[in-house]
Design a protein around this motif. Structure first.
Motif, mmCIF file in Angstrom:
data_model
loop_
_atom_site.group_PDB
_atom_site.id
_atom_site.type_symbol
_atom_site.label_atom_id
_atom_site.label_comp_id
_atom_site.label_asym_id
_atom_site.label_seq_id
_atom_site.Cartn_x
_atom_site.Cartn_y
_atom_site.Cartn_z
ATOM 1 N N GLY A 1 0.815 -1.212 0.000
ATOM 2 C CA GLY A 1 0.000 0.000 0.000
ATOM 3 C C GLY A 1 0.847 1.260 0.000
ATOM 4 N N GLU A 2 1.924 1.257 0.783
ATOM 5 C CA GLU A 2 2.838 2.407 0.823
ATOM 6 C C GLU A 2 3.479 2.646 -0.531
ATOM 7 N N PHE A 3 3.777 1.590 -1.250
ATOM 8 C CA PHE A 3 4.350 1.715 -2.585
ATOM 9 C C PHE A 3 3.358 2.327 -3.566
ATOM 10 N N GLY A 4 2.083 2.085 -3.339
ATOM 11 C CA GLY A 4 1.075 2.566 -4.269
ATOM 12 C C GLY A 4 0.404 1.462 -5.065
ATOM 13 N N PHE A 5 0.545 0.208 -4.600
ATOM 14 C CA PHE A 5 -0.167 -0.899 -5.226
ATOM 15 C C PHE A 5 -1.637 -0.743 -4.849
ATOM 16 N N ALA A 6 -2.462 -0.311 -5.783
ATOM 17 C CA ALA A 6 -3.881 -0.090 -5.510
ATOM 18 C C ALA A 6 -4.578 -1.416 -5.244
ATOM 19 N N GLU A 7 -5.575 -1.389 -4.389
ATOM 20 C CA GLU A 7 -6.336 -2.604 -4.067
ATOM 21 C C GLU A 7 -6.976 -3.205 -5.309
ATOM 22 N N LYS A 8 -7.311 -2.360 -6.290
ATOM 23 C CA LYS A 8 -7.988 -2.846 -7.495
ATOM 24 C C LYS A 8 -7.043 -3.503 -8.501
ATOM 25 N N MET A 9 -5.736 -3.398 -8.276
ATOM 26 C CA MET A 9 -4.774 -4.045 -9.189
ATOM 27 C C MET A 9 -4.909 -5.560 -9.096
ATOM 28 N N VAL A 10 -5.075 -6.199 -10.229
ATOM 29 C CA VAL A 10 -5.200 -7.658 -10.252
ATOM 30 C C VAL A 10 -3.931 -8.310 -9.684
ATOM 31 N N GLY A 11 -2.791 -7.705 -9.929
ATOM 32 C CA GLY A 11 -1.523 -8.273 -9.478
ATOM 33 C C GLY A 11 -1.243 -8.124 -7.998
ATOM 34 N N ARG A 12 -1.970 -7.255 -7.311
ATOM 35 C CA ARG A 12 -1.694 -7.042 -5.890
ATOM 36 C C ARG A 12 -1.886 -8.304 -5.050
ATOM 37 N N PRO A 13 -3.043 -8.985 -5.105
ATOM 38 C CA PRO A 13 -3.162 -10.199 -4.285
ATOM 39 C C PRO A 13 -2.187 -11.291 -4.711
ATOM 40 N N TYR A 14 -1.845 -11.325 -6.001
ATOM 41 C CA TYR A 14 -0.858 -12.302 -6.467
ATOM 42 C C TYR A 14 0.506 -11.987 -5.858
ATOM 43 N N ALA A 15 0.852 -10.697 -5.807
ATOM 44 C CA ALA A 15 2.134 -10.290 -5.217
ATOM 45 C C ALA A 15 2.142 -10.586 -3.711
ATOM 46 N N VAL A 16 1.043 -10.269 -3.042
ATOM 47 C CA VAL A 16 0.946 -10.533 -1.593
ATOM 48 C C VAL A 16 1.149 -12.018 -1.327
ATOM 49 N N ASP A 17 0.413 -12.859 -2.053
ATOM 50 C CA ASP A 17 0.509 -14.295 -1.817
ATOM 51 C C ASP A 17 1.868 -14.859 -2.219
ATOM 52 N N SER A 18 2.484 -14.287 -3.244
ATOM 53 C CA SER A 18 3.830 -14.738 -3.633
ATOM 54 C C SER A 18 4.839 -14.432 -2.537
ATOM 55 N N ILE A 19 4.769 -13.226 -1.993
ATOM 56 C CA ILE A 19 5.671 -12.844 -0.907
ATOM 57 C C ILE A 19 5.411 -13.707 0.328
ATOM 58 N N MET A 20 4.140 -13.926 0.646
ATOM 59 C CA MET A 20 3.790 -14.743 1.806
ATOM 60 C C MET A 20 4.249 -16.186 1.643
ATOM 61 N N HIS A 21 4.079 -16.729 0.460
ATOM 62 C CA HIS A 21 4.515 -18.108 0.207
ATOM 63 C C HIS A 21 6.023 -18.223 0.452
ATOM 64 N N LEU A 22 6.762 -17.241 -0.034
ATOM 65 C CA LEU A 22 8.211 -17.230 0.165
ATOM 66 C C LEU A 22 8.553 -17.062 1.644
ATOM 67 N N MET A 23 7.865 -16.183 2.329
ATOM 68 C CA MET A 23 8.153 -15.941 3.748
ATOM 69 C C MET A 23 7.873 -17.160 4.614
ATOM 70 N N MET A 24 6.840 -17.892 4.295
ATOM 71 C CA MET A 24 6.428 -19.021 5.131
ATOM 72 C C MET A 24 7.094 -20.334 4.730
ATOM 73 N N SER A 25 7.888 -20.307 3.689
ATOM 74 C CA SER A 25 8.538 -21.526 3.227
ATOM 75 C C SER A 25 9.671 -21.933 4.168
ATOM 76 N N ASP A 26 9.788 -23.228 4.379
ATOM 77 C CA ASP A 26 10.892 -23.765 5.181
ATOM 78 C C ASP A 26 12.131 -24.024 4.330
ATOM 79 N N GLN A 27 11.976 -23.964 3.026
ATOM 80 C CA GLN A 27 13.079 -24.281 2.123
ATOM 81 C C GLN A 27 14.070 -23.131 2.056
ATOM 82 N N ALA A 28 15.341 -23.477 1.916
ATOM 83 C CA ALA A 28 16.387 -22.452 1.809
ATOM 84 C C ALA A 28 16.287 -21.726 0.471
#
Length: 132
Positions: free
Chosen positions: A31-58
């Protein structure tokens, strides 16, 4: 498949799980960057970052592991996930001031494209959150 890492349901002082705390932080940063809620890519970016953060793999492959997991969650194609994240990043990098972007994203980006790649952005945001 994409999951919210139920094995990591560790309670924080405020009663939220680690997953919830990280997800709120990712949402806030985008949101601080300016990724608008209506951007189709925003939830994809959120989930991509979250998947990486929660991964146990190196080492986790964005294109071979994360994009397919996000595509499965949203019932779409892997190419749509990649493209919509790229378009969202391009939109932010073309509409926000360089000064603001440098403050929020203190990493180098490709001078030819004028923006970071999807993978660079996802990995660097993950690192920023982990350092906080």
């Amino acid at each position: 498949t994409f999951k919210e890492a139920p094995e990591r349901v560790i309670m924080e002082l405020n009663g939220k799980t680690v997953y919830q705390v990280y997800r709120n932080k990712v949402e806030q940063i985008l949101g601080e960057f300016g990724f608008a809620e209506k951007m189709v890519g925003r939830p994809y970016a959120v989930d991509s970052i979250m998947h990486l953060m929660m991964s146990d793999q190196a080492s986790v492959s964005i294109t071979k592991e994360i994009y397919p997991a996000v595509a499965e969650k949203y019932h779409t194609k892997v190419s749509n996930v990649e493209r919509n994240i790229r378009i969202a990043i391009e939109k932010v990098w073309t509409t926000q001031s360089t000064e603001k972007l440098r403050k929020l994203y203190p990493h180098e980006w490709n001078p030819k494209t004028g923006r970071p790649t999807n993978s660079e952005f996802i990995y660097n945001i993950k690192q920023q959150i982990r350092r906080q």
